[in-house]
Design an enzyme around this catalytic site. Structure first.
Site, mmCIF file in Angstrom:
data_model
loop_
_atom_site.group_PDB
_atom_site.id
_atom_site.type_symbol
_atom_site.label_atom_id
_atom_site.label_comp_id
_atom_site.label_asym_id
_atom_site.label_seq_id
_atom_site.Cartn_x
_atom_site.Cartn_y
_atom_site.Cartn_z
ATOM 1 N N CYS A 156 110.547 -3.929 32.342
ATOM 2 C CA CYS A 156 109.306 -3.167 32.284
ATOM 3 C C CYS A 156 109.088 -2.516 30.932
ATOM 4 C CB CYS A 156 109.232 -2.149 33.412
ATOM 5 S SG CYS A 156 110.348 -0.724 33.285
ATOM 6 N N ASP A 157 110.160 -2.146 30.226
ATOM 7 C CA ASP A 157 110.014 -1.552 28.890
ATOM 8 C C ASP A 157 109.201 -2.446 27.964
ATOM 9 O OD1 ASP A 157 112.358 -0.964 30.345
ATOM 10 O OD2 ASP A 157 113.478 -0.331 28.594
ATOM 11 N N ALA A 158 109.338 -3.754 28.176
ATOM 12 C CA ALA A 158 108.668 -4.714 27.296
ATOM 13 C C ALA A 158 107.163 -4.530 27.289
ATOM 14 C CB ALA A 158 109.011 -6.140 27.718
ATOM 15 N N LEU A 159 106.611 -3.898 28.319
ATOM 16 C CA LEU A 159 105.162 -3.745 28.384
ATOM 17 C C LEU A 159 104.637 -2.698 27.410
ATOM 18 C CD1 LEU A 159 104.492 -4.192 32.205
ATOM 19 C CD2 LEU A 159 104.395 -5.889 30.354
ATOM 20 N N PHE A 160 105.528 -1.906 26.821
ATOM 21 C CA PHE A 160 105.124 -1.073 25.694
ATOM 22 C C PHE A 160 105.344 -1.798 24.370
ATOM 23 C CE2 PHE A 160 105.746 2.096 22.345
ATOM 24 C CZ PHE A 160 104.656 2.915 22.530
#
Length: 373
Positions: A156-160
């Site tokens: 989910c971090d990748a979405l930033f």
């Protein structure tokens, strides 16, 4: 904690005009001054002791987003100059793991600087990489194995990190293909990691069935903060008539309603969103990103002030009381992928980035709502 709180209150005491006036921490002078204090501590730390992480690293790249936001305010050019110097020192390249979102998170700052200064060298290397990203099939499963993070947005971090970089490049170049890829891959990650009942993201596939001590599913505060920060930054680059915009706005409102419902009494969010008692202390990087996203929604008329402005005020108070007298931001969870403990003295650069993003949005809100209390 008491000493830290008293220090910040006394530091702002000169701004308190008496009963019935605006809360001192909401005054524009205070907002800008405390942002300078936090940003200058970070720049001074880098200058004196060097970068703890590579300049191109995602940790620093997240900080750069906040520095750019602060630098875009009047009379703050020195922060932009600092970012240009970093870009020049890196020859405007991204990281070595070319297709890992962490390693091209810095691309969003490159695109923002290019949009301001119109120097093509600032985006030339990243644009070549982005063309390669667009051309990839992106047809792998997002299961957390075989180093999938080096090829897909499987956490989910990748979405930033990823969709923001591509979205800002679309704005910088006028080419919509980068935004379209960001949109397509956003929903791929969402389909896999987003829990539509809880309205939160698991960190990655390995957390889909993990639970906390209280039996609730593991939902990491900063991880979902990354998502909310990424969501509003994609929306910032999405035309109002884009066919996917309403879908993004709907997800923003769904997640925001959930996030607000689990805000802690002191205005913060703890490291574990659904089991705050296991980590019974505020965590400022997640709190910073939520504050940023809430204020962005208020500034863009996506959410109502009656419901969300009191939440934003409490969250900002929680953030400001985490700032040490010298400007260091405390209570930032260390690098990781799951809820973890924090202390008054724990800090990291991405926490600074989220604080500055939140502060600049608050400054804008107070500029247009000077009587907000």
């Amino acid at each position: 904690m008491v000493a830290l709180l008293c220090s910040n209150l006394s530091w702002s005491a000169n701004l308190d005009k008496g009963p019935g006036t605006l809360d001192p921490i909401l005054q524009k002078d205070y907002i800008q001054n405390i942002m300078h204090k936090v940003a200058d501590w970070q720049l001074d730390s880098w200058t004196k002791t060097g970068f703890r992480h590579a300049k191109v690293d995602w940790t620093n790249a997240a900080c750069y987003t906040g520095l750019y936001a602060l630098g875009s305010m009047p009379n703050n050019e020195k922060y932009l100059t600092f970012l240009v110097d970093i870009g020049n020192s890196l020859n405007w390249n991204t990281g070595r793991d070319r297709f890992m979102a962490d390693d091209y998170c810095i691309g969003q700052t490159y695109s923002l600087l290019y949009t301001k200064y119109q120097d093509k060298k600032m985006i030339a290397p990243f644009r070549l990489l982005a063309d390669s990203i667009v051309a990839k099939p992106h047809d792998e499963s997002l299961e957390w194995k075989n180093k999938i993070q080096s090829r897909e947005w499987a956490w989910c971090d990748a979405l930033f990190m990823g969709p923001t970089a591509l979205s800002y490049l679309s704005t910088a170049t006028g080419d919509p293909k980068y935004l379209e890829t960001a949109v397509k891959l956003w929903w791929k990650t969402t389909e896999y990691l987003y829990d539509p009942v809880e309205r939160l993201y698991s960190r990655d596939g390995s957390y889909l069935n993990k639970t906390e001590k209280n039996g609730k599913k593991v939902f990491w505060s900063r991880g979902n903060g990354w998502v909310m920060g990424g969501l509003v930054r994609v929306l910032d680059n999405m035309p109002l008539d884009h066919p996917e915009r309403k879908k993004f706005e709907t997800q923003y409102k769904e997640m925001m309603a959930k996030i607000v419902s689990i805000q802690q009494p002191d205005g913060s969010w703890h490291a574990s969103l659904l089991d705050p008692e296991s980590y019974p202390i505020k965590e400022t990087s997640g709190t910073g990103f939520y504050t940023y996203a809430i204020l962005w929604g208020l500034n863009n008329n996506l959410i109502d002030a009656k419901t969300y402005w009191p939440v934003a005020k409490k969250a900002w108070a929680a953030l400001t009381t985490a700032v040490h007298p010298d400007g260091m931001l405390g209570y930032v969870q260390r690098i990781g992928g799951a809820p973890d403990s924090v202390t008054e003295t724990s800090t990291e650069v991405y926490g600074v980035g989220s604080f500055l993003l939140a502060g600049t949005q608050l400054y804008d809100y107070m500029a247009t709502h000077p009587k907000a209390k």
